[in-house]
Design an enzyme around this catalytic site. Sequence first.
Site, PDB file in Angstrom:
ATOM      1  CG  ASP A 180      -2.025   0.990   1.163  1.00 37.84           C
ATOM      2  OD1 ASP A 180      -2.191   1.635   0.104  1.00 37.84           O
ATOM      3  OD2 ASP A 180      -2.754   1.149   2.164  1.00 37.84           O
ATOM      4  CG  ASP A 187      -3.354   3.835  -3.537  1.00 34.44           C
ATOM      5  OD1 ASP A 187      -4.264   3.103  -3.963  1.00 34.44           O
ATOM      6  OD2 ASP A 187      -3.482   4.568  -2.541  1.00 34.44           O
ATOM      7  CD  GLU A 188      -5.523  -0.867  -1.470  1.00 32.27           C
ATOM      8  OE1 GLU A 188      -5.181  -1.626  -0.535  1.00 32.27           O
ATOM      9  OE2 GLU A 188      -6.543  -0.143  -1.429  1.00 32.27           O
TER      10      GLU A 188
END
Length: 370
Positions: free
Chosen positions: A13, A107-108
């Site tokens: 993350d 983003d993860e």
Amino acid sequence: MSELPIKKIIHVDMDAFYASVEQLDNPDLRGKAIAVGGGGERGVVSAASYEARKYGVRSAMAGALARKLCPDLIFVKTNFERYREVSAQIRSVFHEFTDLVEPLSLDEAYLDVTENKVGMPSATVIASWIRQRIKEKTGLNASAGISINKFIAKVASDINKPNGQKTIPPEEVITFLEELDIRKFYGIGKKTAEKMYLHGIFTGMDLKLKSKEYLSDNFGKSGAYYYDIVRGIQHSEVKPNRIRKSLAAERTFRENITSEIFMLEKLEHIAEEVERRLEKSKVAGKTITLKIKYSDFTLQTRSKTLDFYVRSKDIILETAKDLLYQEKMKNSVRLLGISLSNLNTEDRKKKDAAKAVKEEEIDVQMRFTF
């Protein structure tokens, strides 16, 4: 029951991703409280730097409230083209270690490194290497959680944020879950947590003491899920090609709209954007949903399912118009959106499910290099 090898799952993350990219690109913003998104009366925060979070600024917060909490807050416009560019660089790092990568957003992502390209038996070491490579390649910090399944890995990735990682090895899973605050269980939101409090459930141990029947009676279909996860049981695999379930576009207006003529003009632009996204994703859908948010923030959706898959802006727009005129507007409108669901990707999902082999429960107490 045969024993299956325990998976080694990493959840990566990025730390305050949008805000961190903006600070990376603009040195003058580094170390300052910034919010990505709109700072006007009708704006919404998409992301906040850690400097801003100290004041209570959070994503999805109204821009006006964020500015009250942090008077020196600097607002930066979103730049999704840039975020997608950096996200692609990050994903290329993931694929240096494994091709079993399941992105959740820009983003993860989840990574299955049970078997990996670098021949490293320790998932903890791999997570450290990944974070280092991301820093070298993009200049950004990432956090990671490492454990035996996706649920525990995701919970673990929040523990040492920012720029840290946490491993929950097999032999510590049960104790970790029993001691965990119920609010930190991924998938248990604020309202569900409050309901659990009324049932005397404050920690994982409290949850574990409830029978499956009790949880199903009081929490519906989610009851069985809660029963399993607190015991470290989750059979969801890391899926490299996640099947999209819906696609949407929406617009928040600077001023509330009362005229349906103006609404139709806005819907045409939204339908064009939906068509563009459908073309890019190479999908089509049968169910068209019109989303309406009124000036009093009440939300309404109206849907229609067609007999055939559509991708054309004209058909999408005509259906959205029908839905708009379905009933009279009860107030002025601040947001309109159009989404397509029941996509043709669902057909692929059903075929894949038919081929899937049912997993057996994993003994979470098994030990191996983590």
